[in-house]
Design a protein around this motif. Sequence first.
Motif, mmCIF file in Angstrom:
data_model
loop_
_atom_site.group_PDB
_atom_site.id
_atom_site.type_symbol
_atom_site.label_atom_id
_atom_site.label_comp_id
_atom_site.label_asym_id
_atom_site.label_seq_id
_atom_site.Cartn_x
_atom_site.Cartn_y
_atom_site.Cartn_z
ATOM 1 N N ARG A 134 18.762 -104.806 124.050
ATOM 2 C CA ARG A 134 19.848 -103.906 123.630
ATOM 3 C C ARG A 134 19.918 -102.650 124.493
ATOM 4 O O ARG A 134 19.965 -101.529 123.998
ATOM 5 C CB ARG A 134 19.682 -103.552 122.146
ATOM 6 N N LEU A 186 20.971 -98.885 123.272
ATOM 7 C CA LEU A 186 21.682 -99.158 122.030
ATOM 8 C C LEU A 186 20.724 -99.397 120.865
ATOM 9 O O LEU A 186 21.156 -99.484 119.714
ATOM 10 C CB LEU A 186 22.577 -100.384 122.205
ATOM 11 N N THR A 211 21.795 -96.257 114.773
ATOM 12 C CA THR A 211 23.017 -96.679 115.449
ATOM 13 C C THR A 211 23.784 -97.688 114.602
ATOM 14 O O THR A 211 23.205 -98.489 113.881
ATOM 15 C CB THR A 211 22.695 -97.329 116.808
ATOM 16 N N VAL A 259 23.971 -103.806 118.584
ATOM 17 C CA VAL A 259 23.805 -102.609 117.757
ATOM 18 C C VAL A 259 23.500 -102.992 116.312
ATOM 19 O O VAL A 259 22.716 -102.327 115.629
ATOM 20 C CB VAL A 259 25.058 -101.722 117.848
#
Length: 411
Positions: free
Chosen positions: A307, A339, A344, A392
């Motif tokens: 990510r 991310l 997040t 995410v």
Amino acid sequence: MSLNAFVSKSGALELKQKKQKRSFLAALFGCINGPSTGEGPSLLQDAGPGEDAAGWMLKLGGKGNMQLWQRRLFVLKGTELFYYKDRADNEPKGVIRLCGASFYFVKSTDKENHFRIKHPDFKIRDLACEDERWLDAWTTCIQEVIDKASKQKEMAGWIYKKDKGGKHGWKKRYAVVDGSGILRYFENPDDLVCKGELNLKDSTFETIGDERDSLKQARRSRASSSGAGVKFLFNIIMANQVRQFYTEGFSDRQKWKACVDNMGALRRQVGESDVVEKGWVMKKGGGSSLLGRKNWKRRYLVLTKDRELYWFKEQVYDQLFIAGIRDKARSQALGYIELHASGTSFSIESGYASKYNHSFKIEGGARKRDFEARAETHVSMLEWVKKIGTAVEEVKSPPSPSSDKIKSNMV
């Protein structure tokens, strides 16, 4: 006397295969001389990370009467032998591709420990070593590379590829397939700049047209004076695309079939590339002041399994994202977003940046500015939004007021 000198002086021995001859003479050489009393030079001593061998040799350069022997540092990576003027050089001066090559010793009066690397697709390269020990080390190493490439059905040769968009017709390229299943193509056999790459793992070879017609074409081609205009077409079918190629010879196409069939049987292994999505986008500059630049520039975007989103000025190889060498990717990237940072989340909204189609946007997180980009097509934009959104979502921590968002225009 070294093993190579012993082999060279035993040229009168008749055996059907050169490999048989060398193996027999190597055994005979060992019986005559007994066990070695000391270790020979090591090509691993000066090799850096990702290098299979490294050492100094002399290379004959120039043309005609202006030829000179020049000392060069040679670095072996896979089947490619790069040479540098100095270890401090950022880029190699050239490359010798060993897949499909052979070498032989030269009884030269002006240079000792002289040998030549011969390949059907590029000019002969004259090399010389400091002494017989280094000659043994280098030629043994080179022979092992050539044998391994042949055993793994690695491929190197001319091929015609159809433009992906279909706008520019056919392009002649020199294609190289290594043992990891990556096909790279170049404009010329000794070019350093790769024009593109394909991952042949899990791929399938598909012959275009009837096999019997192909055989008839091959016979007509051999019977004619030139054989010009005969195309032996085939597809390489991959998970995300189908690419079309052709060769000028039937046997060449059969070699590519054997190569693709072998590489297509490979599966993704632990420790290989962690790339999830990659491709070209137009990225908006991040200038925040009155004088800051916010113009759009073409960037190569890469999303990884852990990510992280990277962008580069030039296209990069998947191998750059192998676990354990991620620092190299970060040093080459123009920028990146983590991310996976705590807190997040994402949302998708239509109508963003209606002035530009295929746009998407990442907001919030630790970044002080938004990441804005637009894909080349609507389909690719949807893929980016889907893959980034999935990345995410995989973060298990609860969202925060400064959470990341992904917005896209659905035009």
